[in-house]
Scaffold this active site. Structure first.
Site, PDB file in Angstrom:
ATOM      1  CB  CYS A   2      61.698  53.957  63.427  1.00  0.00           C
ATOM      2  SG  CYS A   2      59.958  53.817  63.072  1.00  0.00           S
ATOM      3  NE  ARG A  28      66.303  57.900  63.619  1.00  0.00           N
ATOM      4  CZ  ARG A  28      66.878  57.661  62.447  1.00  0.00           C
ATOM      5  NH1 ARG A  28      68.056  58.182  62.190  1.00  0.00           N
ATOM      6  NH2 ARG A  28      66.305  56.905  61.552  1.00  0.00           N
ATOM      7  CD1 TRP A  75      57.606  60.347  64.328  1.00  0.00           C
ATOM      8  CD2 TRP A  75      57.436  59.730  62.187  1.00  0.00           C
ATOM      9  NE1 TRP A  75      57.025  61.373  63.633  1.00  0.00           N
ATOM     10  CE2 TRP A  75      56.905  61.025  62.331  1.00  0.00           C
ATOM     11  CE3 TRP A  75      57.429  59.143  60.926  1.00  0.00           C
ATOM     12  CZ2 TRP A  75      56.378  61.746  61.264  1.00  0.00           C
ATOM     13  CZ3 TRP A  75      56.907  59.846  59.869  1.00  0.00           C
ATOM     14  CH2 TRP A  75      56.388  61.134  60.036  1.00  0.00           C
ATOM     15  CG  ASN A 103      64.492  53.564  60.475  1.00  0.00           C
ATOM     16  OD1 ASN A 103      63.444  54.102  60.142  1.00  0.00           O
ATOM     17  ND2 ASN A 103      65.677  54.092  60.258  1.00  0.00           N
ATOM     18  N   GLY A 104      62.050  51.900  58.707  1.00  0.00           N
ATOM     19  CA  GLY A 104      61.860  51.885  57.249  1.00  0.00           C
ATOM     20  C   GLY A 104      60.429  51.523  56.906  1.00  0.00           C
ATOM     21  CD  GLU A 491      58.113  75.956  49.398  1.00  0.00           C
ATOM     22  OE1 GLU A 491      57.112  76.633  49.665  1.00  0.00           O
ATOM     23  OE2 GLU A 491      58.795  75.403  50.277  1.00  0.00           O
ATOM     24  CE  LYS A 495      60.892  76.897  52.737  1.00  0.00           C
ATOM     25  NZ  LYS A 495      59.716  76.132  52.613  1.00  0.00           N
ATOM     26  CD  GLU A 498      60.053  79.452  55.578  1.00  0.00           C
ATOM     27  OE1 GLU A 498      59.256  79.475  56.515  1.00  0.00           O
ATOM     28  OE2 GLU A 498      60.096  78.508  54.758  1.00  0.00           O
ATOM     29  CG  HIS A 514      49.419  92.695  33.499  1.00  0.00           C
ATOM     30  ND1 HIS A 514      48.666  93.298  32.515  1.00  0.00           N
ATOM     31  CD2 HIS A 514      49.755  91.476  33.021  1.00  0.00           C
ATOM     32  CE1 HIS A 514      48.528  92.459  31.494  1.00  0.00           C
ATOM     33  NE2 HIS A 514      49.197  91.346  31.779  1.00  0.00           N
ATOM     34  CE  LYS A 614      58.675  71.266  60.411  1.00  0.00           C
ATOM     35  NZ  LYS A 614      59.064  71.790  59.099  1.00  0.00           N
TER      36      LYS A 614
HETATM   37  C1  F6R Z   1      57.369  77.091  55.398  1.00  0.00           C
HETATM   38  C2  F6R Z   1      56.579  76.320  56.341  1.00  0.00           C
HETATM   39  C3  F6R Z   1      55.179  76.748  56.615  1.00  0.00           C
HETATM   40  C4  F6R Z   1      54.261  75.527  56.651  1.00  0.00           C
HETATM   41  C5  F6R Z   1      52.846  75.931  57.088  1.00  0.00           C
HETATM   42  C6  F6R Z   1      51.888  74.775  57.038  1.00  0.00           C
HETATM   43  O1  F6R Z   1      58.646  76.585  55.240  1.00  0.00           O
HETATM   44  O2  F6R Z   1      57.038  75.368  56.893  1.00  0.00           O
HETATM   45  O3  F6R Z   1      54.728  77.650  55.667  1.00  0.00           O
HETATM   46  O4  F6R Z   1      54.238  74.948  55.387  1.00  0.00           O
HETATM   47  O5  F6R Z   1      52.881  76.457  58.379  1.00  0.00           O
HETATM   48  O6  F6R Z   1      52.309  73.743  57.871  1.00  0.00           O
HETATM   49  P1  F6R Z   1      51.659  72.311  57.784  1.00  0.00           P
HETATM   50  O7  F6R Z   1      52.016  71.713  56.499  1.00  0.00           O
HETATM   51  O8  F6R Z   1      52.188  71.581  58.970  1.00  0.00           O
HETATM   52  O9  F6R Z   1      50.161  72.507  57.876  1.00  0.00           O
END
Ligand code: F6R
Length: 619
Positions: A2, A28, A75, A103-104, A491, A495, A498, A514, A614
């Site tokens: 928010c 935001r 939001w 907001n919060g 993970e 990171k 990507e 192995h 995203k």
């Molecule tokens: C990596 C990343 C993607 C998402 C994946 C799933 O940094 O952002 O691997 O994790 O596309 O996205 P959600 O969680 O939105 O289903």
């Protein structure tokens, strides 16, 4: 997340300024917009769901009269996006006499709402915010004999102060009231709040970008403070004792672009730094959602967790949490594989826990649909209220991390892990699998995780920057961990790949003999995730195997773990005393920062990695 903005102008109309300023808070993320102004002893309000450019045109927001007003971009966290849930919120009186934007997250809103309802208050919305308006109204009522009687100026302030003192959670709020139509009162705890000051006008906002074109003089409001804005003057008071705080405005020299990122170069870095705050908010998730999810998990004959990418890594970590704490076997499955792997076997006795921060990932939704068609129970964990996942889930929880703008998931991952660990702890308790002392200890340690993450960022960031400089030209990395740290390794590797485009491999450290170890040659970088859990001893053996073949080893280990520190080339230290099941949360943070600084060193834009979106809404 928010956004709030408001102003008291010397002259002119507040609404168009509020509209333009809310527009600058758009980054935001939001689903609804609302504005309240005061003019001639009347409160005017317009609000609705939709985008800022549509809502003002449809409702003609700019038309609201008056030089005093408050505005909000919502939001959704409590209650779906809807006109009624949009801010500002009011008390019972009709037409409204009090308007509140917030907001919060108000952690204790359900208790406060129950209490207020018992006292006759009638709620319109499903939001946590509305309790604030009713609390203030209630405070004013008890100070007055009749609702319309005049009150002294301190009564409004007292009613707001008393109301705010009862709130638990995070908030930046602003209140206007017909009791004192020339005043706006704001308060802050954990959610950002800044004042903008110029010769004749006063502004407040959640973020600098909203006030920047109006003034470059800003006062940052601190936690536990109340602000009274009136006639070109502001007064800051400590909530606890009403004492006055003197604070001079600071000159802000940020560009509008810098301001959106709060001075950080990229959203990804801002979001990495935001994690302590986000985890705190996530841990405020209402009991009833956790309890319902736990009940469903407890009754399940089979639990399959489906997700993609980073969310899948959260599921993998969760499978260790559920097994170790609650003795529940779960299957983490990459969503796109689900139809092939489980499509025929899933049935009415299966429970699917789908994890997706966006709630819109096509592969995850397809897995859910396949399971639904075979009568499985669907549970959801997402960051987006109103997303498709929330609509198809029997029960869901919203992780409350606020919108993530950087394409690479960071804060949403640590928030997912926080919710999943909460579920595992609750289930363990329900099943009587761990002692009360152990549960108490886990709860106590969980509450400390935000501070631990804060400390890692504060103390290790410069070191990680230097490591990125040192390793920037390496062609490939290994990420190794054992047990739950395998998920952390995966993970960290995702990171780095990507956003810095470095091909990397992650696997359980025990697997290296192995096959993968044949890749190791002098200087090959290997990152080990080494929390001091039951796997540490064997992991040390794996580090020695790698060192013996000339690898350059970086360890993410507990602070003061001398055995590991002296074996490796570089190390990053993590606060001691973190329970194994919670370890992925702090241990992933250095890997996020390392990937970020590797991207910077290699000239890549971490916020916009090539070929990625995203939210992946195609299969
Ligand atoms: C990596 C990343 C993607 C998402 C994946 C799933 O940094 O952002 O691997 O994790 O596309 O996205 P959600 O969680 O939105 O289903």
């Amino acid at each position: 997340m928010c956004g709030i903005f408001g102003c008291i102008l010397k002259n002119g109309s507040a609404a168009p300024i509020i509209h333009a300023s809310l527009k600058r808070l758009e980054y935001r993320g939001y689903d609804s917009v609302g504005v309240a102004t005061i003019d001639n002893g009347k409160l005017f309000v317009k609000k609705d769901i939709g985008k800022i450019d549509d809502v003002p045109t449809e409702l003609n927001l700019d038309d609201l009269p008056g030089r005093i007003g408050i505005g909000h971009t919502r939001w959704a966290t409590h209650g779906a996006p809807s006109q009624i849930n949009a801010h500002p919120h009011f008390g019972c009186s009709d037409p409204p006499r009090i308007a509140v934007v917030h907001n919060g997250i108000i952690e204790n809103f359900a208790d406060l709402k129950r209490e207020l309802e018992e006292r006759g208050h009638v709620f319109r919305s499903k939001t946590d915010t509305e309790v604030i308006a009713h609390l203030i109204e209630d405070g004013l009522k008890t100070q007055k004999s009749t609702p319309e009687a005049a009150v002294s100026s301190s009564d409004f302030e007292k009613a707001v102060t008393d109301a705010v003192k009862r709130l638990q959670g995070s908030y930046a709020i602003a209140v206007t009231s017909l009791e004192e139509p020339d005043k706006i009162i704001c308060a802050r705890n954990e959610s950002p709040l800044v004042l903008g000051i110029n010769e004749d006008s006063l502004y407040f906002a959640s973020d600098i970008p909203a006030v920047l074109p109006l003034t470059n003089k800003a006062v940052f409001v601190e936690n536990g403070e109340l602000v009274i804005l009136k006639n070109g003057e502001f007064q800051i008071k400590k909530l606890v004792d009403g004492s006055i705080v003197a604070r001079e405005p600071k000159l802000i020299d940020w560009t509008p672009e810098m301001a959106e990122k709060q001075g950080y170069l990229h959203f990804m870095l801002k979001e990495i730094h935001e994690q302590p705050h986000c985890i705190r908010d996530t841990l405020r998730l209402q009991d009833k959602y956790l309890e319902l999810l736990t009940t469903f998990l407890d009754r399940s004959k089979e639990v399959i967790m489906v997700a993609c990418g980073t969310s899948y890594h959260a599921c993998l970590a969760a499978s260790y949490m559920f097994s170790k704490l609650s003795f529940l076997a779960t299957h983490p499955v990459i969503a796109s594989e689900f139809p092939e792997q489980h499509g025929k076997s899933v049935n009415i006795d299966s429970t699917i826990l789908a994890v997706s921060q966006s709630g819109e990932t096509a592969d995850t939704l397809a897995a859910v649909e396949a399971a639904r068609l075979r009568a499985a129970t669907i549970l959801g964990l997402t960051n987006a209220v109103g997303s498709t996942l929330t609509r198809v889930s029997r029960v869901y929880a919203v992780q409350q991390s606020g919108p993530e703008i950087g394409v690479a998931a960071t804060k949403t991952f640590t928030s997912q892990l926080s919710v999943l660990s909460q579920l595992a702890i609750r289930l363990a308790k329900k099943r009587g699998k761990v002692s009360q002392e152990e549960i108490d200890l886990l709860d106590e340690k969980t509450a400390k995780i935000p501070d631990i993450v804060e400390k890692i960022v504060e103390t290790q960031e410069e070191k990680l920057k230097a490591l990125a400089k040192k390793y920037r030209d390496k062609k490939c990395f290994f990420f190794l961990g054992r047990g739950i740290s395998y998920a952390t390794a995966l993970e960290g590797r995702l990171k780095l790949m990507e956003i810095a485009y470095v091909p990397s491999i992650a696997f359980p450290a025990g697997e290296s003999k192995h096959g993968p170890i044949s890749l190791i040659e002098s200087g090959f970088p290997v990152i080990f995730i080494c929390p001091p859990d039951g796997t540490r001893k064997t992991l040390i053996g794996n580090i020695m195997e790698m060192k013996a073949r000339g690898a350059s080893v970086i360890a993410i280990c507990e602070e003061g773990d001398k055995d590991i520190m002296k074996m490796v080339d570089d190390y990053i230290e993590i606060t001691s005393g973190i329970p194994e099941v919670l370890s992925p949360i702090p241990y992933v943070v250095p890997l996020q920062l390392f990937a970020y600084y590797m991207a910077i060193e290699r000239g890549c834009d971490p916020d916009m990695p090539r070929n990625l979106a995203k939210s992946v809404t195609v299969k």
